[in-house]
Design a protein around this motif. Structure first.
Motif, mmCIF file in Angstrom:
data_model
loop_
_atom_site.group_PDB
_atom_site.id
_atom_site.type_symbol
_atom_site.label_atom_id
_atom_site.label_comp_id
_atom_site.label_asym_id
_atom_site.label_seq_id
_atom_site.Cartn_x
_atom_site.Cartn_y
_atom_site.Cartn_z
ATOM 1 N N UNK A 253 -2.945 -0.303 -9.839
ATOM 2 C CA UNK A 253 -4.113 -1.071 -10.280
ATOM 3 C C UNK A 253 -4.663 -1.822 -9.077
ATOM 4 N N UNK A 254 -5.690 -1.257 -8.451
ATOM 5 C CA UNK A 254 -6.221 -1.855 -7.229
ATOM 6 C C UNK A 254 -6.805 -3.228 -7.467
ATOM 7 N N UNK A 255 -6.225 -4.233 -6.846
ATOM 8 C CA UNK A 255 -6.693 -5.591 -7.063
ATOM 9 C C UNK A 255 -7.620 -6.112 -5.989
ATOM 10 N N UNK A 256 -7.761 -5.378 -4.890
ATOM 11 C CA UNK A 256 -8.644 -5.790 -3.813
ATOM 12 C C UNK A 256 -10.063 -5.292 -4.072
ATOM 13 N N UNK A 257 -11.003 -5.733 -3.245
ATOM 14 C CA UNK A 257 -12.348 -5.178 -3.311
ATOM 15 C C UNK A 257 -12.242 -3.657 -3.225
ATOM 16 N N UNK A 258 -13.025 -2.906 -4.006
ATOM 17 C CA UNK A 258 -12.898 -1.446 -3.989
ATOM 18 C C UNK A 258 -12.972 -0.816 -2.607
ATOM 19 N N UNK A 259 -13.793 -1.359 -1.710
ATOM 20 C CA UNK A 259 -13.858 -0.798 -0.360
ATOM 21 C C UNK A 259 -12.536 -1.006 0.373
ATOM 22 N N UNK A 260 -11.897 -2.144 0.154
ATOM 23 C CA UNK A 260 -10.588 -2.392 0.750
ATOM 24 C C UNK A 260 -9.528 -1.500 0.115
ATOM 25 N N UNK A 261 -9.650 -1.234 -1.178
ATOM 26 C CA UNK A 261 -8.721 -0.304 -1.817
ATOM 27 C C UNK A 261 -8.840 1.085 -1.186
ATOM 28 N N UNK A 262 -10.048 1.472 -0.803
ATOM 29 C CA UNK A 262 -10.222 2.747 -0.125
ATOM 30 C C UNK A 262 -9.457 2.768 1.199
ATOM 31 N N UNK A 263 -9.419 1.647 1.892
ATOM 32 C CA UNK A 263 -8.637 1.569 3.128
ATOM 33 C C UNK A 263 -7.148 1.816 2.844
ATOM 34 N N UNK A 264 -6.666 1.292 1.734
ATOM 35 C CA UNK A 264 -5.271 1.557 1.362
ATOM 36 C C UNK A 264 -5.044 3.051 1.139
ATOM 37 N N UNK A 265 -6.018 3.710 0.537
ATOM 38 C CA UNK A 265 -5.898 5.154 0.343
ATOM 39 C C UNK A 265 -5.941 5.881 1.686
ATOM 40 N N UNK A 266 -6.782 5.422 2.600
ATOM 41 C CA UNK A 266 -6.780 6.004 3.945
ATOM 42 C C UNK A 266 -5.372 5.953 4.540
ATOM 43 N N UNK A 267 -4.736 4.815 4.399
ATOM 44 C CA UNK A 267 -3.376 4.669 4.925
ATOM 45 C C UNK A 267 -2.415 5.626 4.225
ATOM 46 N N UNK A 268 -2.563 5.751 2.919
ATOM 47 C CA UNK A 268 -1.692 6.657 2.171
ATOM 48 C C UNK A 268 -1.884 8.099 2.635
ATOM 49 N N UNK A 269 -3.120 8.506 2.859
ATOM 50 C CA UNK A 269 -3.386 9.873 3.297
ATOM 51 C C UNK A 269 -2.684 10.177 4.614
ATOM 52 N N UNK A 270 -2.722 9.226 5.531
ATOM 53 C CA UNK A 270 -2.045 9.414 6.820
ATOM 54 C C UNK A 270 -0.530 9.444 6.627
#
Length: 300
Positions: A253-270
């Protein structure tokens, strides 16, 4: 460190610069009330979706988003904004050429101005500080979105703070071992959910999907189960978390701003790419820009 890892880590600073630059480009970005279309290809198209929804939510006027190859040339717009990191993508250049012939004002938001786009777009917004060496887009895309977000008054310093938190906080444990990823969004974050899924596919060859959150129940939830992850980027409808957990899947459940949540996904992809022995700087079958010739060009 891979190029993509470095570039995703420098996003908050780029967002700050883009927000500061937005007022200086007010004259070449859509004015309140203008009927506007925002176009791009791949990642840029998903940023266009998010930007269009943000502009309408801000009461700035009717705004559509299209892949450049699918722009409806029979429609009339007061302004078209093209998002293009490389400035060389064939579909974007073909569209800008057609818009120029039709007399429709067009602004290109570009990472490299020394490219063909400069001769076709009526106006340029240059974000060269956010340009990238990687094939997989992260920093340029989110910075271009931040520019447009700030232009409609929807950016705040809290977004940057959340971006830094997204880089500093550990990812939920065990996600790297999961085999299937689903991302959900609402409103402007639907575009971000699609981009999150694209990043997982590009960088880590993962099975990844994205849906508007309320649509998830209408079929896609059927493939959710043990070994999968469902991640919400902004606003979770009542009952979805419980439904996902009931399947045995992981719920984020992403609790950060959606754009910041996308950064978390970027990290996950790597991170997933590393576990699978993949080089995120050399994604399979992809190039930094799609340049078509002859018969490869789409029929208008």
């Amino acid at each position: 460190m891979s190029h993509v890892a470095y570039e995703l880590a420098t996003q908050p600073e780029s967002w700050e610069r883009a927000a500061e630059l937005a007022p200086a480009h007010r004259a070449v970005l859509p004015k309140p009330g203008e009927r506007t279309a925002i176009v791009g290809c791949g990642t840029s198209y998903y940023m266009a979706q998010a930007a269009a929804a943000l502009r309408e939510e801000a009461g700035q006027g009717e705004t559509d988003a299209f892949p450049a190859s699918e722009f409806p040339r029979h429609r009339r717009y007061d302004r078209v904004v093209a998002l293009t990191r490389s400035g060389t993508t064939t579909e974007v250049l073909d569209l800008l050429s057609g818009l120029r012939e039709a007399g429709i004002p067009a602004t290109a938001v570009v990472g490299d101005p020394d490219t063909p786009v400069a001769g076709l777009a009526g106006e340029l917004v240059v974000l060269d500080f956010a340009d990238e060496r990687s094939v997989v887009q992260t920093r340029f895309a989110t910075t271009a979105l931040t520019l447009l977000r700030a232009h409609v008054g929807a950016h705040t310093p809290d977004v940057v703070a959340d971006g830094r938190a997204a880089l500093a906080e550990p990812l939920p444990a065990g996600l790297e071992a999961r085999g299937q990823f689903t991302f959900l969004g609402r409103g402007w974050s639907v575009g971000l959910a699609h981009e999150a899924a694209l990043k997982m596919r590009e960088a880590s060859l993962s099975w990844a999907e994205a849906y508007p959150a309320m649509e998830y129940r209408h079929g896609p939830v059927s493939v959710t189960g043990p070994g999968s992850v469902t991640w919400s980027l902004g606003g979770t409808p009542e009952g979805i978390a419980e439904q996902v957990l009931g399947t045995g899947a992981e719920w984020v459940d992403g609790g950060l701003d959606p754009l910041a949540e996308l950064v978390r996904v970027h990290r996950l992809a790597v991170a997933v790419a590393a576990v699978r022995g993949l080089d995120p700087d050399a994604p399979r079958n992809l190039t930094r820009s799609v340049i078509l010739t002859g018969a490869e060009r789409a029929v208008r």
